[in-house]
Each structure stands twice: as C-alpha cells, then as structure tokens.
Design an enzyme around this catalytic site. Structure first.
Site, PDB file in Angstrom:
ATOM      1  N   SER A  52       0.822  -1.214   0.000  1.00  0.00           N
ATOM      2  CA  SER A  52       0.000   0.000   0.000  1.00  0.00           C
ATOM      3  C   SER A  52       0.857   1.265   0.000  1.00  0.00           C
ATOM      4  O   SER A  52       2.001   1.270   0.463  1.00  0.00           O
ATOM      5  CB  SER A  52      -0.903   0.032   1.229  1.00  0.00           C
ATOM      6  OG  SER A  52      -1.684  -1.131   1.296  1.00  0.00           O
TER       7      SER A  52
HETATM    8  N1  SAH Z   1       0.051  -5.013   4.170  1.00  0.00           N
HETATM    9  C1  SAH Z   1       0.649  -5.362   2.891  1.00  0.00           C
HETATM   10  C2  SAH Z   1      -0.294  -5.071   1.758  1.00  0.00           C
HETATM   11  C3  SAH Z   1      -0.696  -6.318   1.164  1.00  0.00           C
HETATM   12  S1  SAH Z   1      -1.915  -6.290  -0.118  1.00  0.00           S
HETATM   13  C4  SAH Z   1       1.986  -4.701   2.718  1.00  0.00           C
HETATM   14  O1  SAH Z   1       2.327  -3.847   3.532  1.00  0.00           O
HETATM   15  O2  SAH Z   1       2.714  -5.050   1.786  1.00  0.00           O
HETATM   16  C5  SAH Z   1      -3.060  -7.480   0.545  1.00  0.00           C
HETATM   17  C6  SAH Z   1      -2.521  -8.851   0.834  1.00  0.00           C
HETATM   18  O3  SAH Z   1      -3.611  -9.618   1.317  1.00  0.00           O
HETATM   19  C7  SAH Z   1      -1.956  -9.599  -0.372  1.00  0.00           C
HETATM   20  O4  SAH Z   1      -0.652  -9.992  -0.102  1.00  0.00           O
HETATM   21  C8  SAH Z   1      -2.886 -10.802  -0.512  1.00  0.00           C
HETATM   22  O5  SAH Z   1      -2.227 -11.964  -0.957  1.00  0.00           O
HETATM   23  C9  SAH Z   1      -3.409 -10.953   0.918  1.00  0.00           C
HETATM   24  N2  SAH Z   1      -4.665 -11.693   1.031  1.00  0.00           N
HETATM   25  C10 SAH Z   1      -5.736 -11.661   0.209  1.00  0.00           C
HETATM   26  N3  SAH Z   1      -6.711 -12.467   0.660  1.00  0.00           N
HETATM   27  C11 SAH Z   1      -6.250 -13.040   1.805  1.00  0.00           C
HETATM   28  C12 SAH Z   1      -6.790 -13.986   2.728  1.00  0.00           C
HETATM   29  N4  SAH Z   1      -8.026 -14.500   2.606  1.00  0.00           N
HETATM   30  N5  SAH Z   1      -6.033 -14.326   3.795  1.00  0.00           N
HETATM   31  C13 SAH Z   1      -4.789 -13.823   3.961  1.00  0.00           C
HETATM   32  N6  SAH Z   1      -4.220 -12.933   3.102  1.00  0.00           N
HETATM   33  C14 SAH Z   1      -4.942 -12.546   2.038  1.00  0.00           C
END
Ligand code: SAH
Length: 212
Positions: A52
């Site tokens: 993000s």
């Molecule tokens: N906080 C992260 C942003 C990640 S984007 C950072 O700082 O880089 C959102 C993330 O959620 C992705 O990596 C995606 O794979 C994960 N995600 C999506 N659905 C999910 C689920 N059901 N359980 C766990 N992770 C999930």
C-alpha cells in the site's frame, strides 16, 4: 515522506510517524522497485499483489489508536511492510498471508531487520487467529464485499478497532469498526480478499467461447 506525504495530509500520531520514519520501506521490495520505495503510491510485490501507499499504511495504523501494549492482527501480510510499521506501535503482531511465497519473503525481511515481535502465518485471514485472540486492533489490508468477517469481531477486545476496506457495488471505502459503531474514513482501492470458502457453486458458468 513523513513531512510531505503524511504530516501535511493529516497523520498526527507521533508514534505512527516515528514508525514510518524508522522502517526501511525499500527493504520490503524487490531490487527493481527500490528506487520508487518512497513514492506516493502502491508498488507491486509479486503474485499480482501490492504494497500500500505510505499514507494508507500510516492512516490504517493510526486508526487503531494503539498505546503500545496490544497484540494486533493483520490480515494480508503482503510484503510485511505494514506489519513492520504496526510492530513499532504495539507489543506483538500476528499477520496472515494467503500466498506462501509472499509470507516466506516477508518473514525473511522482518527477521533481517530484527523485528522479532511479528509472527507471519500462511492461511485464510478470514478465520483470524483464534489461538492468539483477543486482539487490541485488527487491520485488514484487502477489501471485503459487504461486511467484514464476523470472526474478526469475535477476536477483537472490547473497545478495540477493526480497520478494513469495504466494497459496495463499485465503491470502496476504508471503514473503522469499534464498539458496534462504523465510521467511513476515506475512499480507497485495495486488492480483494481471496476467499477460500467454496463459493464457486454460485458463480455463473464461464462462456465456453472465452476459451478460444
Ligand atoms: N500489508 C501489505 C499489503 C498487502 S496487499 C503490505 O504492507 O505489503 C493485501 C494482501 O492480502 C496480499 O498480499 C494478498 O495476498 C493478501 N490476502 C488476500 N486475501 C487473503 C486472505 N483471505 N487471507 C490472507 N491474506 C490474504
């Protein structure tokens, strides 16, 4: 970044600002993305996912109003950057990632940086982490449709906040839920939460012509 992207745009929590200044964002990115690490935007991290924008990470962390002694749940580890920022503002972070490759990379980066109060798990974040509940805050970094998982509310300590992007029709908004109240914060655009529940039965059959 802290002055122009965060302070100037309303992030006031000094502990969050200190965490954003401390955590080296570039370390959570692949070599080719590093020159853009402090840019005012989201960045690709593999598996079609993104890290993000700095302002969003700071805003979500600040919305939890952490005091420092909490255990926090993050759903969607991605690069591990958000978990690292959270880990500077609370006692302990449990973060869950759907993709094993991302979880492994995040775990390695967090260990290299010595952020030992973060536990990275692989699994369905919708189930939370019942063995570590209750949490003094929950941050969900992928969007849900309609309502957040009831499981998260069950794992939230009284008075603690759940911050989550919620999609309705074509609109998506970052929401804070606390003590039965819901507050819209800002329009956002997150990747959708991957659902591991068997919902395929409800879906329309794909058009066979599309296979060509
Ligand atoms: N906080 C992260 C942003 C990640 S984007 C950072 O700082 O880089 C959102 C993330 O959620 C992705 O990596 C995606 O794979 C994960 N995600 C999506 N659905 C999910 C689920 N059901 N359980 C766990 N992770 C999930």
């Amino acid at each position: 970044m802290v002055r122009t992207q965060l302070r100037a745009r309303g992030i006031e929590d000094e502990r969050v600002l200190a965490a954003m200044a401390e955590v080296p964002r570039e370390r959570f990115l692949a070599e080719e993305q590093r020159p853009d690490a402090y840019r005012d935007g989201a960045l690709p991290i593999g598996e079609g996912q993104t890290m993000s924008q700095p302002w969003i990470v700071a805003c979500m962390t600040a919305l939890l109003e952490l005091e420092g002694d909490e255990r926090v749940l993050e759903v969607g580890t991605g690069s591990g950057y958000g978990a690292a920022v959270l880990s500077r503002c609370c006692a302990e972070v449990v973060t869950i990632e759907h993709y094993p490759s991302l979880a492994e990379r995040a775990r390695a980066t967090l260990a290299e940086l010595g952020y030992t109060n973060v536990e990275v798990r692989v699994g369905d974040g919708a189930a939370g982490a019942p063995d570590r509940a209750p949490f003094g805050g929950i941050s969900v970094t992928a969007s849900v449709v309609g309502e957040p998982s009831p499981t998260w509310f069950e794992q939230l300590a009284p008075g603690a906040a759940l911050v989550c992007p919620v999609r309705h029709d074509h609109n998506e908004e970052l929401m804070r839920f606390r003590d039965g109240r819901r507050e819209p914060v800002v329009p956002v655009r997150f990747v959708p939460l991957v659902s591991e529940r068997p919902e395929g039965a409800d879906e329309t059959e794909p058009d066979e012509g599309a296979e060509l």
